[in-house]
Design a protein around this motif. Structure first.
Motif, PDB file in Angstrom:
ATOM      1  N   LEU A  50     -11.616  41.994 -25.323  1.00 56.46           N
ATOM      2  CA  LEU A  50     -10.464  41.098 -25.462  1.00 56.46           C
ATOM      3  C   LEU A  50     -10.354  40.619 -26.909  1.00 56.46           C
ATOM      4  N   PRO A  51      -9.155  40.262 -27.355  1.00 59.93           N
ATOM      5  CA  PRO A  51      -9.023  39.770 -28.721  1.00 59.93           C
ATOM      6  C   PRO A  51      -9.804  38.468 -28.925  1.00 59.93           C
ATOM      7  N   ALA A  52     -10.212  38.247 -30.149  1.00 60.62           N
ATOM      8  CA  ALA A  52     -11.026  37.070 -30.464  1.00 60.62           C
ATOM      9  C   ALA A  52     -10.232  35.788 -30.236  1.00 60.62           C
ATOM     10  N   LEU A  53     -10.952  34.733 -29.784  1.00 59.67           N
ATOM     11  CA  LEU A  53     -10.343  33.414 -29.602  1.00 59.67           C
ATOM     12  C   LEU A  53     -10.290  32.710 -30.956  1.00 59.67           C
ATOM     13  N   LYS A  54      -9.128  32.229 -31.318  1.00 62.73           N
ATOM     14  CA  LYS A  54      -9.008  31.464 -32.564  1.00 62.73           C
ATOM     15  C   LYS A  54      -8.983  29.993 -32.190  1.00 62.73           C
ATOM     16  N   LEU A  55      -9.842  29.196 -32.829  1.00 62.03           N
ATOM     17  CA  LEU A  55      -9.935  27.780 -32.494  1.00 62.03           C
ATOM     18  C   LEU A  55      -8.625  27.048 -32.753  1.00 62.03           C
ATOM     19  N   SER A  56      -7.857  27.478 -33.743  1.00 62.81           N
ATOM     20  CA  SER A  56      -6.612  26.785 -34.061  1.00 62.81           C
ATOM     21  C   SER A  56      -5.545  27.006 -32.984  1.00 62.81           C
ATOM     22  N   GLN A  57      -5.689  28.044 -32.165  1.00 61.40           N
ATOM     23  CA  GLN A  57      -4.698  28.321 -31.128  1.00 61.40           C
ATOM     24  C   GLN A  57      -5.040  27.641 -29.801  1.00 61.40           C
ATOM     25  N   LEU A  58      -6.248  27.064 -29.678  1.00 64.14           N
ATOM     26  CA  LEU A  58      -6.643  26.366 -28.465  1.00 64.14           C
ATOM     27  C   LEU A  58      -6.296  24.882 -28.581  1.00 64.14           C
ATOM     28  N   PRO A  59      -6.036  24.220 -27.467  1.00 60.09           N
ATOM     29  CA  PRO A  59      -5.817  22.766 -27.535  1.00 60.09           C
ATOM     30  C   PRO A  59      -7.083  22.080 -28.047  1.00 60.09           C
ATOM     31  N   PRO A  60      -6.940  21.089 -28.916  1.00 62.52           N
ATOM     32  CA  PRO A  60      -8.132  20.435 -29.464  1.00 62.52           C
ATOM     33  C   PRO A  60      -8.987  19.761 -28.402  1.00 62.52           C
ATOM     34  N   SER A  61      -8.390  19.383 -27.280  1.00 64.26           N
ATOM     35  CA  SER A  61      -9.171  18.741 -26.224  1.00 64.26           C
ATOM     36  C   SER A  61     -10.042  19.749 -25.469  1.00 64.26           C
ATOM     37  N   ASN A  62      -9.809  21.048 -25.657  1.00 64.59           N
ATOM     38  CA  ASN A  62     -10.612  22.081 -25.003  1.00 64.59           C
ATOM     39  C   ASN A  62     -11.740  22.582 -25.894  1.00 64.59           C
ATOM     40  N   ILE A  63     -11.961  21.921 -27.006  1.00 66.50           N
ATOM     41  CA  ILE A  63     -13.028  22.308 -27.939  1.00 66.50           C
ATOM     42  C   ILE A  63     -13.891  21.077 -28.180  1.00 66.50           C
ATOM     43  N   ASP A  64     -15.205  21.272 -28.257  1.00 68.38           N
ATOM     44  CA  ASP A  64     -16.112  20.173 -28.577  1.00 68.38           C
ATOM     45  C   ASP A  64     -17.005  20.611 -29.727  1.00 68.38           C
ATOM     46  N   LEU A  65     -16.706  20.091 -30.912  1.00 67.93           N
ATOM     47  CA  LEU A  65     -17.481  20.436 -32.103  1.00 67.93           C
ATOM     48  C   LEU A  65     -18.260  19.236 -32.628  1.00 67.93           C
TER      49      LEU A  65
END
Length: 189
Positions: A25-40
């Motif tokens: 599958l194509p790579a996931l780009k963090l900028s295309q995901l909702p910020p609430s679905n990422i925990d950095l």
């Protein structure tokens, strides 16, 4: 504490075989995901929500050239059959920095809080309910007394009709029905 023969020892467990190749599958780009679905918040243990199975998944290979999602299953643990998620080992592209992510998360929270309703609107009444509520609001104690006084003549007429003896013969059997209201008297002390 010394180890004796009676003490239990851990059983040798088989190691997980992790695939080296990444998902097709194509790579996931963090900028295309909702910020609430990422925990950095902890970059060494960064996690995000898998786009296929909607579960939080750890990102591996932070120090390596290619970062990927951990191999994971689609279902809950110990429930039915464990199906491998198709986004397992999917590559992740870090196209945003941690301060950019924090700013995007702050903006998303501000936008979401501005969307939520702050006032609860009452449910609309039916016309009948509206008339009833208005009539109740207009009634005062003096108005209620006036309503009772208007009804009293009809109540008195109904009582007179009840007291009247019907025409015809009296019943042949049974005691006579008293026509006067009995008012018991209390004994004197």
């Amino acid at each position: 504490m010394a180890i004796t023969a009676a003490m239990p020892t851990a059983k040798e467990r088989p190691h997980r075989a992790r695939r080296k190749r990444a998902s097709t599958l194509p790579a996931l780009k963090l900028s295309q995901l909702p910020p609430s679905n990422i925990d950095l918040r902890n970059p060494l243990k960064a996690v995000l929500v898998c786009t296929d199975c909607k579960t939080w998944v750890l990102i591996t290979g932070i120090y390596s050239k290619v970062q990927k999602l951990v191999p994971h299953h689609t279902g809950k643990a110990d429930v039915a059959a464990a199906l491998h998620c198709r986004s397992s080992n999917r590559r992740v592209e870090w196209d945003m920095t941690i301060p950019e992510w924090r700013q995007a998360l702050t903006d998303a929270i501000t936008e979401a809080s501005s969307r939520t309703a702050t006032t609860v609107l009452p449910k609309a009444f039916s016309p009948q309910t509206d008339r009833t509520l208005r009539a109740r609001a207009e009634h005062t104690p003096a108005g209620r007394v006036a309503d009772w006084n208007a009804v009293l003549p009809r109540v008195a007429a109904a009582d007179e009709k009840r007291r009247a003896v019907p025409a015809g013969d009296a019943p042949a059997e049974g005691p006579e029905v008293p026509l006067d209201t009995l008012h018991p008297k209390r004994p004197q002390r």
